[in-house]
Design an enzyme around this catalytic site. Sequence first.
Site, mmCIF file in Angstrom:
data_model
loop_
_atom_site.group_PDB
_atom_site.id
_atom_site.type_symbol
_atom_site.label_atom_id
_atom_site.label_comp_id
_atom_site.label_asym_id
_atom_site.label_seq_id
_atom_site.Cartn_x
_atom_site.Cartn_y
_atom_site.Cartn_z
ATOM 1 C CE1 TYR A 68 -3.620 2.664 0.662
ATOM 2 C CE2 TYR A 68 -1.997 3.547 2.184
ATOM 3 C CZ TYR A 68 -3.159 3.700 1.463
ATOM 4 O OH TYR A 68 -3.856 4.876 1.520
ATOM 5 C CG ASP B 271 -9.562 -1.664 0.682
ATOM 6 O OD1 ASP B 271 -9.817 -0.452 0.820
ATOM 7 O OD2 ASP B 271 -8.702 -2.244 1.380
ATOM 8 C CE LYS C 71 -10.618 -3.152 7.207
ATOM 9 N NZ LYS C 71 -9.579 -2.111 7.264
#
Length: 535
Positions: free
Chosen positions: A269, A304, A376
């Site tokens: 990320y 995500d 998640k």
Amino acid sequence: MSPRRPALLELDPAVVRRARSLARTAGKPVVDLARAHTTVSVERATLRLAGLTGADHEGTPWVNHLVDAVRAEVGLEHGVTTPVWDALRRDAAPDLLTLARKASSGGVSFRLPERGELTRARRAARTAVARGVRTMDRQRVARERMVRTVGDAPRTPWIYLIVATGDIHEDIPQAQAAAQAGADVIAVIRSTGQSLLDFVPEGPTREGYAGTYATQENFRLMRAALDTTGRELGRYVRLTNYASGLCMPEIAVLAGLERLDMMLNDSMYGILFRDINPIRTFVDQRFSRQVHARAGIIINTGEDNYLTTADAVEAAHTVTVSQLLNEYFAKEAGLEDWQLGLGHAFEIDPSVPESFRLELAHALLARQLFPDAPLKWMPPTKHMTGDVFRGYLLDGFFNLVGAMTGQGILLVGMMTEAVVTPWLSDRDLALQNVRYVMDAAGGLTEDFHPPRDGLVQTRARQVLSEAVDLLDRIVSDTAVPDARYPQPLLAAIADGTFGAMKRPAAKGKGLDGVVVKADGYDNPATTLLEEGATR
């Protein structure tokens, strides 16, 4: 938490094994690279485990001063602890804090000791750092004891809700109210831009931007408040923050010392979305995950985010590839399956035909590939338009997919998405949405059986096949854009494979904080954290 076991997809076990084998092949050279380097933040985190806290009158932490002073005089190639504890043994200062203060003004001379002095300095450093590791051990035991005595969340998924006012003293009552309204996990979003600070702020903070600064004191205050609320409610309330950015190792240590329960900690990320140097990220990530493994903290990964910059249908396989890489890196660092909150999201454009069925296939694929991980599940964000009625319906669809596929950690979707601190009424409506769906349809995992060659089965197999093909291309690619970093995964990151972001290994923020280890490098924190870790 035991993840629910939904009906199995008919995936070819040989394809699944190949996917994991390729992820391991792609990831191992990066782990080797991480093991050969240290960073300023790893060394600062080690000093924090030894008890060094506080900051000067300008807010610069003493750990930064001390690491910078050692680096300027003797370098960090052998680790910061050997010259520091050599100086303490030579009576340069009576304690670590005084030494840091003197070092900040150039009042201390550092050296690399030899023979018996080297052995004694390293022994003293290990003793000091071990005290911090024992504190994390005690906090892990305290968490387990509270779960047993106070009680735990009565069902899965755990309901995960964000609080982020910028003011820790405002965050606390909002977090307590959220727990009272049904949230099982409270996530305190960090202030915008903190991931790019190469220091950790000190003390309680009352001013942040779209979030609250992650500091040890803020962690302590929120943990104490949620413990009070948890006792009142008869269930342990979990606390989440972010171990990412330029201070990833230090924030991981502070989380372990203050008994946080989850930390956002993704392998790529920071590279992709904050332009942090890839080498810095992978070195810091490995150390931070060793800390999380020891402290019993669940990591949340950030797949995500890929779907906010790339199409959620076309790029679905990149999410699977990232999950497999995150799993490999996590287990190599000692994390267990129950600690892997691997991320994925409900981000397909709702105008796409069969969008709900495609989301179902993607979520079920993740659930089957990682059956013992909590996972998640993230709500729709990219295609929320401001139409609150449509948004509320999309969140209901999202919750329904979570119920049907047995997700372990469900982030509450808000109809006013993108408002970081929504109206409390909006949050209550969002929690009502979750409760209604879970109460009405939470048992669908027992009844849902996608047909053998239906759209869900076919789509899941397609995404897995595309993930294997991508991993195969990564490990087989002989093109080396930078001869200094020939690792195939680094080449793929540089080419924009993930999230459509191109991040070369020799560029990005924080590269100047990366140091190649010398022969004889010593870090007692790494040694202590690796003792007993699985490989």
